[in-house]
Scaffold this motif. Structure first.
Motif, PDB file in Angstrom:
ATOM      1  N   MET A  76     -68.270  30.675  12.700  1.00  0.00           N
ATOM      2  CA  MET A  76     -68.560  29.785  13.800  1.00  0.00           C
ATOM      3  C   MET A  76     -68.286  28.354  13.375  1.00  0.00           C
ATOM      4  O   MET A  76     -68.484  27.981  12.228  1.00  0.00           O
ATOM      5  CB  MET A  76     -70.019  29.909  14.233  1.00  0.00           C
ATOM      6  CG  MET A  76     -70.337  28.867  15.272  1.00  0.00           C
ATOM      7  SD  MET A  76     -71.874  28.866  16.190  1.00  0.00           S
ATOM      8  CE  MET A  76     -73.089  29.575  15.208  1.00  0.00           C
ATOM      9  N   VAL A  77     -67.813  27.556  14.317  1.00  0.00           N
ATOM     10  CA  VAL A  77     -67.614  26.136  14.087  1.00  0.00           C
ATOM     11  C   VAL A  77     -68.874  25.428  14.584  1.00  0.00           C
ATOM     12  O   VAL A  77     -69.244  25.536  15.751  1.00  0.00           O
ATOM     13  CB  VAL A  77     -66.372  25.599  14.827  1.00  0.00           C
ATOM     14  CG1 VAL A  77     -66.216  24.108  14.587  1.00  0.00           C
ATOM     15  CG2 VAL A  77     -65.124  26.347  14.391  1.00  0.00           C
ATOM     16  N   ASP A  78     -69.542  24.745  13.672  1.00  0.00           N
ATOM     17  CA  ASP A  78     -70.750  23.996  13.991  1.00  0.00           C
ATOM     18  C   ASP A  78     -70.366  22.533  14.152  1.00  0.00           C
ATOM     19  O   ASP A  78     -69.864  21.916  13.217  1.00  0.00           O
ATOM     20  CB  ASP A  78     -71.770  24.173  12.861  1.00  0.00           C
ATOM     21  CG  ASP A  78     -73.101  23.535  13.175  1.00  0.00           C
ATOM     22  OD1 ASP A  78     -73.408  23.306  14.360  1.00  0.00           O
ATOM     23  OD2 ASP A  78     -73.849  23.252  12.224  1.00  0.00           O
ATOM     24  N   VAL A  79     -70.570  21.980  15.350  1.00  0.00           N
ATOM     25  CA  VAL A  79     -70.184  20.610  15.678  1.00  0.00           C
ATOM     26  C   VAL A  79     -71.451  19.779  15.878  1.00  0.00           C
ATOM     27  O   VAL A  79     -72.331  20.176  16.645  1.00  0.00           O
ATOM     28  CB  VAL A  79     -69.337  20.562  16.965  1.00  0.00           C
ATOM     29  CG1 VAL A  79     -68.979  19.131  17.325  1.00  0.00           C
ATOM     30  CG2 VAL A  79     -68.100  21.432  16.843  1.00  0.00           C
ATOM     31  N   THR A  80     -71.525  18.640  15.210  1.00  0.00           N
ATOM     32  CA  THR A  80     -72.600  17.687  15.454  1.00  0.00           C
ATOM     33  C   THR A  80     -71.969  16.389  15.916  1.00  0.00           C
ATOM     34  O   THR A  80     -71.182  15.779  15.186  1.00  0.00           O
ATOM     35  CB  THR A  80     -73.441  17.433  14.183  1.00  0.00           C
ATOM     36  OG1 THR A  80     -73.946  18.678  13.697  1.00  0.00           O
ATOM     37  CG2 THR A  80     -74.600  16.487  14.489  1.00  0.00           C
ATOM     38  N   VAL A  81     -72.287  15.999  17.146  1.00  0.00           N
ATOM     39  CA  VAL A  81     -71.798  14.747  17.706  1.00  0.00           C
ATOM     40  C   VAL A  81     -72.850  13.688  17.401  1.00  0.00           C
ATOM     41  O   VAL A  81     -74.023  13.841  17.762  1.00  0.00           O
ATOM     42  CB  VAL A  81     -71.552  14.862  19.223  1.00  0.00           C
ATOM     43  CG1 VAL A  81     -71.077  13.530  19.788  1.00  0.00           C
ATOM     44  CG2 VAL A  81     -70.542  15.965  19.522  1.00  0.00           C
ATOM     45  N   LEU A  82     -72.426  12.642  16.716  1.00  0.00           N
ATOM     46  CA  LEU A  82     -73.339  11.576  16.312  1.00  0.00           C
ATOM     47  C   LEU A  82     -73.354  10.489  17.378  1.00  0.00           C
ATOM     48  O   LEU A  82     -72.293  10.025  17.807  1.00  0.00           O
ATOM     49  CB  LEU A  82     -72.899  11.009  14.961  1.00  0.00           C
ATOM     50  CG  LEU A  82     -72.697  12.056  13.862  1.00  0.00           C
ATOM     51  CD1 LEU A  82     -72.068  11.431  12.638  1.00  0.00           C
ATOM     52  CD2 LEU A  82     -74.023  12.726  13.521  1.00  0.00           C
ATOM     53  N   THR A  83     -74.552  10.083  17.804  1.00  0.00           N
ATOM     54  CA  THR A  83     -74.700   9.072  18.841  1.00  0.00           C
ATOM     55  C   THR A  83     -75.608   7.956  18.357  1.00  0.00           C
ATOM     56  O   THR A  83     -76.367   8.132  17.402  1.00  0.00           O
ATOM     57  CB  THR A  83     -75.300   9.669  20.128  1.00  0.00           C
ATOM     58  OG1 THR A  83     -76.634  10.117  19.857  1.00  0.00           O
ATOM     59  CG2 THR A  83     -74.464  10.815  20.660  1.00  0.00           C
ATOM     60  N   ASP A  84     -75.540   6.817  19.046  1.00  0.00           N
ATOM     61  CA  ASP A  84     -76.488   5.743  18.743  1.00  0.00           C
ATOM     62  C   ASP A  84     -77.661   5.828  19.720  1.00  0.00           C
ATOM     63  O   ASP A  84     -77.731   6.739  20.550  1.00  0.00           O
ATOM     64  CB  ASP A  84     -75.810   4.368  18.753  1.00  0.00           C
ATOM     65  CG  ASP A  84     -75.273   3.950  20.115  1.00  0.00           C
ATOM     66  OD1 ASP A  84     -75.669   4.547  21.139  1.00  0.00           O
ATOM     67  OD2 ASP A  84     -74.449   3.019  20.149  1.00  0.00           O
ATOM     68  N   SER A  85     -78.584   4.882  19.634  1.00  0.00           N
ATOM     69  CA  SER A  85     -79.785   4.925  20.464  1.00  0.00           C
ATOM     70  C   SER A  85     -79.479   4.743  21.947  1.00  0.00           C
ATOM     71  O   SER A  85     -80.298   5.063  22.798  1.00  0.00           O
ATOM     72  CB  SER A  85     -80.789   3.867  20.005  1.00  0.00           C
ATOM     73  OG  SER A  85     -80.209   2.579  20.120  1.00  0.00           O
TER      74      SER A  85
ATOM     75  N   GLU B 191     -71.240  30.691  21.755  1.00  0.00           N
ATOM     76  CA  GLU B 191     -71.576  31.327  20.488  1.00  0.00           C
ATOM     77  C   GLU B 191     -71.072  32.754  20.552  1.00  0.00           C
ATOM     78  O   GLU B 191     -71.072  33.350  21.628  1.00  0.00           O
ATOM     79  CB  GLU B 191     -73.090  31.285  20.276  1.00  0.00           C
ATOM     80  CG  GLU B 191     -73.595  29.881  19.962  1.00  0.00           C
ATOM     81  CD  GLU B 191     -75.048  29.856  19.550  1.00  0.00           C
ATOM     82  OE1 GLU B 191     -75.427  30.720  18.734  1.00  0.00           O
ATOM     83  OE2 GLU B 191     -75.772  28.991  20.036  1.00  0.00           O
ATOM     84  N   PRO B 192     -70.615  33.331  19.504  1.00  0.00           N
ATOM     85  CA  PRO B 192     -70.730  32.920  18.110  1.00  0.00           C
ATOM     86  C   PRO B 192     -69.553  32.101  17.590  1.00  0.00           C
ATOM     87  O   PRO B 192     -69.376  31.975  16.384  1.00  0.00           O
ATOM     88  CB  PRO B 192     -70.783  34.257  17.376  1.00  0.00           C
ATOM     89  CG  PRO B 192     -69.865  35.128  18.169  1.00  0.00           C
ATOM     90  CD  PRO B 192     -70.055  34.684  19.610  1.00  0.00           C
ATOM     91  N   TYR B 193     -68.759  31.519  18.481  1.00  0.00           N
ATOM     92  CA  TYR B 193     -67.552  30.829  18.048  1.00  0.00           C
ATOM     93  C   TYR B 193     -67.738  29.334  17.811  1.00  0.00           C
ATOM     94  O   TYR B 193     -67.135  28.766  16.916  1.00  0.00           O
ATOM     95  CB  TYR B 193     -66.423  31.048  19.063  1.00  0.00           C
ATOM     96  CG  TYR B 193     -66.151  32.508  19.293  1.00  0.00           C
ATOM     97  CD1 TYR B 193     -65.540  33.277  18.316  1.00  0.00           C
ATOM     98  CD2 TYR B 193     -66.544  33.120  20.476  1.00  0.00           C
ATOM     99  CE1 TYR B 193     -65.308  34.631  18.513  1.00  0.00           C
ATOM    100  CE2 TYR B 193     -66.313  34.478  20.680  1.00  0.00           C
ATOM    101  CZ  TYR B 193     -65.699  35.219  19.701  1.00  0.00           C
ATOM    102  OH  TYR B 193     -65.470  36.556  19.888  1.00  0.00           O
ATOM    103  N   ILE B 194     -68.551  28.677  18.639  1.00  0.00           N
ATOM    104  CA  ILE B 194     -68.741  27.239  18.520  1.00  0.00           C
ATOM    105  C   ILE B 194     -70.130  26.866  19.027  1.00  0.00           C
ATOM    106  O   ILE B 194     -70.622  27.450  19.999  1.00  0.00           O
ATOM    107  CB  ILE B 194     -67.658  26.449  19.286  1.00  0.00           C
ATOM    108  CG1 ILE B 194     -67.839  24.936  19.104  1.00  0.00           C
ATOM    109  CG2 ILE B 194     -67.605  26.854  20.737  1.00  0.00           C
ATOM    110  CD1 ILE B 194     -66.705  24.096  19.672  1.00  0.00           C
ATOM    111  N   LYS B 195     -70.747  25.918  18.351  1.00  0.00           N
ATOM    112  CA  LYS B 195     -72.054  25.396  18.765  1.00  0.00           C
ATOM    113  C   LYS B 195     -72.002  23.882  18.616  1.00  0.00           C
ATOM    114  O   LYS B 195     -71.668  23.365  17.544  1.00  0.00           O
ATOM    115  CB  LYS B 195     -73.175  25.980  17.897  1.00  0.00           C
ATOM    116  CG  LYS B 195     -74.541  25.402  18.186  1.00  0.00           C
ATOM    117  CD  LYS B 195     -75.013  25.776  19.563  1.00  0.00           C
ATOM    118  CE  LYS B 195     -76.402  25.229  19.795  1.00  0.00           C
ATOM    119  NZ  LYS B 195     -76.767  25.207  21.180  1.00  0.00           N
ATOM    120  N   ILE B 196     -72.323  23.164  19.694  1.00  0.00           N
ATOM    121  CA  ILE B 196     -72.322  21.703  19.674  1.00  0.00           C
ATOM    122  C   ILE B 196     -73.758  21.200  19.746  1.00  0.00           C
ATOM    123  O   ILE B 196     -74.534  21.651  20.597  1.00  0.00           O
ATOM    124  CB  ILE B 196     -71.512  21.116  20.847  1.00  0.00           C
ATOM    125  CG1 ILE B 196     -70.058  21.595  20.788  1.00  0.00           C
ATOM    126  CG2 ILE B 196     -71.583  19.592  20.839  1.00  0.00           C
ATOM    127  CD1 ILE B 196     -69.226  21.194  21.991  1.00  0.00           C
TER     128      ILE B 196
END
Length: 113
Positions: A1-10, A103-108
Motif C-alpha cells: 500500500m502507498v501511505d500518503v501524508t499531506v502536510l498542511t499549515d494551521s 485501501e489496500p492500495y492507497i491511504k491519504i
C-alpha cells in the motif's frame, strides 16, 4: 500500500507531502492494481516536484529513499500561487486515485505541521 501524508499549515494550506510504500511486482506479465496505483502516485508526485523546480522560484526540500519507497517534499517557507496550484492539483489527483482504488492500495492522511 502507498501511505500518503499531506502536510498542511494551521490555515489548511498545503506545505508538503510524504509517501511511503512499494507496490511490489505481480511476478508475471500482468500489471497488478497495486502497481498501477504506485505508478500513478509516483508520476503525479514527481511531476509536481519537477514542476515546482522548473516553473517557480520557491525553495523546497526533497528526499527520496528508493529502498523503502519513501519520498518527502516540503516547502520551508511561504509559497507562490504557482506552487499552491501544483500542490492543489497533486492532492486532487491523489484523492481521485484513493476514491477509485481505496485501501489496500492507497491511504491519504492530512497532518498539520
Amino acid at each position: 500500500m502507498v501511505d500518503v501524508t499531506v502536510l498542511t499549515d494551521s490555515e489548511h494550506r498545503y506545505r508538503g507531502i510524504r509517501l511511503l510504500g512499494h507496490a511490489g511486482l505481480a511476478g508475471d506479465d500482468r500489471v497488478s492494481r497495486q502497481e498501477l496505483v504506485c505508478a500513478a502516485v509516483s508520476a503525479l508526485t514527481l511531476n509536481m516536484s519537477n514542476s515546482v523546480e522548473r516553473f517557480t522560484e520557491d525553495p523546497f526540500e526533497a528526499e527520496v529513499d528508493e529502498e523503502s519507497g519513501g519520498f518527502r517534499f516540503f516547502f520551508p517557507s511561504s509559497i507562490s500561487s504557482g506552487s499552491e496550484l501544483l500542490m492543489n492539483s497533486l492532492v486532487f489527483g491523489l484523492e481521485d486515485i484513493e476514491e477509485e482504488y481505496g485501501e489496500p492500495y492507497i491511504k491519504i492522511r492530512f497532518k498539520e505541521v
